[in-house]
Motif scaffolding. Structure first.
Motif, PDB file in Angstrom:
ATOM      1  N   THR A 170      -7.713   3.544   0.644  1.00  0.00           N
ATOM      2  CA  THR A 170      -6.350   3.545   0.129  1.00  0.00           C
ATOM      3  C   THR A 170      -6.172   2.448  -0.919  1.00  0.00           C
ATOM      4  N   TYR A 184      -4.372  -0.557  -3.025  1.00  0.00           N
ATOM      5  CA  TYR A 184      -3.449  -1.596  -2.577  1.00  0.00           C
ATOM      6  C   TYR A 184      -3.169  -2.564  -3.719  1.00  0.00           C
ATOM      7  N   THR A 228       0.853  -1.188   0.000  1.00  0.00           N
ATOM      8  CA  THR A 228       0.000   0.000   0.000  1.00  0.00           C
ATOM      9  C   THR A 228       0.884   1.232   0.000  1.00  0.00           C
ATOM     10  N   PRO A 229       0.381   2.375  -0.484  1.00  0.00           N
ATOM     11  CA  PRO A 229       1.180   3.601  -0.482  1.00  0.00           C
ATOM     12  C   PRO A 229       1.644   4.016   0.917  1.00  0.00           C
ATOM     13  N   GLY A 230       0.869   3.652   1.951  1.00  0.00           N
ATOM     14  CA  GLY A 230       1.207   4.076   3.302  1.00  0.00           C
ATOM     15  C   GLY A 230       2.185   3.178   4.021  1.00  0.00           C
ATOM     16  N   SER A 231       2.508   2.016   3.441  1.00  0.00           N
ATOM     17  CA  SER A 231       3.435   1.088   4.089  1.00  0.00           C
ATOM     18  C   SER A 231       4.822   1.250   3.482  1.00  0.00           C
ATOM     19  N   PRO A 232       5.848   1.525   4.309  1.00  0.00           N
ATOM     20  CA  PRO A 232       7.196   1.718   3.764  1.00  0.00           C
ATOM     21  C   PRO A 232       7.746   0.482   3.080  1.00  0.00           C
ATOM     22  N   ASP A 260     -10.039   2.320   5.136  1.00  0.00           N
ATOM     23  CA  ASP A 260     -10.227   3.503   4.300  1.00  0.00           C
ATOM     24  C   ASP A 260     -10.125   3.083   2.838  1.00  0.00           C
ATOM     25  N   PRO A 288      -5.868   2.274  13.262  1.00  0.00           N
ATOM     26  CA  PRO A 288      -5.104   2.627  12.060  1.00  0.00           C
ATOM     27  C   PRO A 288      -5.895   2.240  10.819  1.00  0.00           C
ATOM     28  N   SER A 289      -5.524   2.793   9.682  1.00  0.00           N
ATOM     29  CA  SER A 289      -6.276   2.519   8.452  1.00  0.00           C
ATOM     30  C   SER A 289      -6.073   1.093   7.959  1.00  0.00           C
ATOM     31  N   LEU A 290      -4.996   0.438   8.389  1.00  0.00           N
ATOM     32  CA  LEU A 290      -4.721  -0.929   7.957  1.00  0.00           C
ATOM     33  C   LEU A 290      -4.315  -1.777   9.161  1.00  0.00           C
ATOM     34  N   LYS A 346      -8.762  -3.311   5.953  1.00  0.00           N
ATOM     35  CA  LYS A 346      -8.520  -1.955   5.481  1.00  0.00           C
ATOM     36  C   LYS A 346      -9.744  -1.101   5.800  1.00  0.00           C
TER      37      LYS A 346
END
Length: 310
Positions: A72, A74, A51-55, A70, A130-132, A68
């Motif tokens: 976002t 994936y 996902t864009p939010g996971s480094p 939201d 959290p969102s995920l 999930k």
């Protein structure tokens, strides 16, 4: 009743849908993001979630679940170089509640689903989570949670009479157990009201406010319930929850009032049940906190289904 149970009691799953997908290697799917609470249970095999939010991409194995909250985007795939198929194209392969994709190699099986939650009832949870959520199959998972996942896998593999109703109830249990698992795992919440539940002193004060929102609580009386000094309690509550004890109390009272306003309870009774001596005093606070008058809120009718960020 503890604060988490108090909030979870109001949760009702709506518009539940599910898919069982068999993906044979190589395979990959991508989603632009879907509104709603979406989850994927990995029944067999392994997968990589990005996902864009996971480094870093998240490695998943059989028994893992991700939820999930939201919209976002994936990506889910077996290898970094696998071709990704858009979910719209994947959906065209649906036969009933089952989908088969991939190149014919090693098999990975998922149960994915989505459902709606009432915007009002879900608000305290969605703000705290959290969102995920990635919940691994490990020693921290309760037998009850594992049983729900196994029943969900079995029901989607061999649907019978009333399967949609059964799956909908299992979604509710899945959501409850997922929150419980997240709240108790080592890297679980340390901030917000969920974090406060894990603090044995703050939890006592939270439960007192939830049990009796109409009581004339003060910082001193809440500190006494928590078994702490006034200053120590106020400082710790603010550091963990992110707001003062009385600000939290006001927010909880307005949440309780919002529930009552959806019924036929008189405004004066609503005010009394959440700790205000007059409807006028209650209305001033409600309008300040909710940006709408109690009358307008009630007139708007039942709150529509919504998702994270509501």
């Amino acid at each position: 009743m503890d604060p988490l149970a108090d909030i979870l009691m109001g949760q009702r799953v709506r518009a539940a849908s599910f898919t069982r997908m068999d993906a044979s290697a190589p395979w990959g799917v991508k989603s632009p993001g879907e509104r709603g609470v979406n989850f994927v249970l990995l029944v067999r095999g392994s997968a990589i979630l990005a996902t864009p939010g996971s480094p870093q991409p998240i490695a998943m194995r059989s028994g893992d679940v991700f939820i999930k909250l939201d919209d976002t985007p994936y990506r889910l795939f077996d290898r970094e170089d696998s071709v990704l198929i858009d979910c719209v194209e994947v959906e065209k392969l649906r036969v009933g509640n089952r989908i088969q994709v991939g190149g014919g190699g090693a098999l990975t099986t998922f149960v994915s689903g989505s459902f709606e939650l009432d915007a009002l009832e879900a608000r305290p949870l969605l703000r705290a989570l959290p969102s995920l959520l990635h919940l691994k199959l490990d020693q921290h998972r309760s037998l009850a949670f594992q049983s729900v996942l196994e029943m969900l896998a079995l029901e989607t593999e061999s649907p019978g009479l009333g399967s949609e109703a059964v799956v909908s109830r299992l979604f509710e249990l899945l959501f409850v157990h997922a929150i419980r698992a997240y709240s108790t795992q080592p890297d679980g919440p340390t901030r917000g009201w969920l974090g406060a539940i894990a603090d044995r002193h703050l939890a006592l004060a939270l439960q007192a406010m939830h049990d009796a929102p109409a009581r004339g609580w003060t910082v001193e009386s809440l500190a006494h319930v928590a078994g702490m000094s006034r200053s120590g309690f106020a400082a710790r509550f603010k550091a963990v929850v992110g707001q003062s004890p009385l600000d939290y109390l006001t927010q909880w009272r307005m949440y309780c009032a919002s529930r009552l306003l959806q019924g036929n309870v008189a405004l004066s009774d609503v005010a009394r049940q959440v700790g205000y001596e007059s409807a006028a005093a209650f209305s001033r606070v409600f309008r300040r906190e909710m940006a709408v008058t109690p009358g307008a809120f009630r007139k708007a009718g039942p709150v529509s289904p919504a998702f994270a960020g509501a």
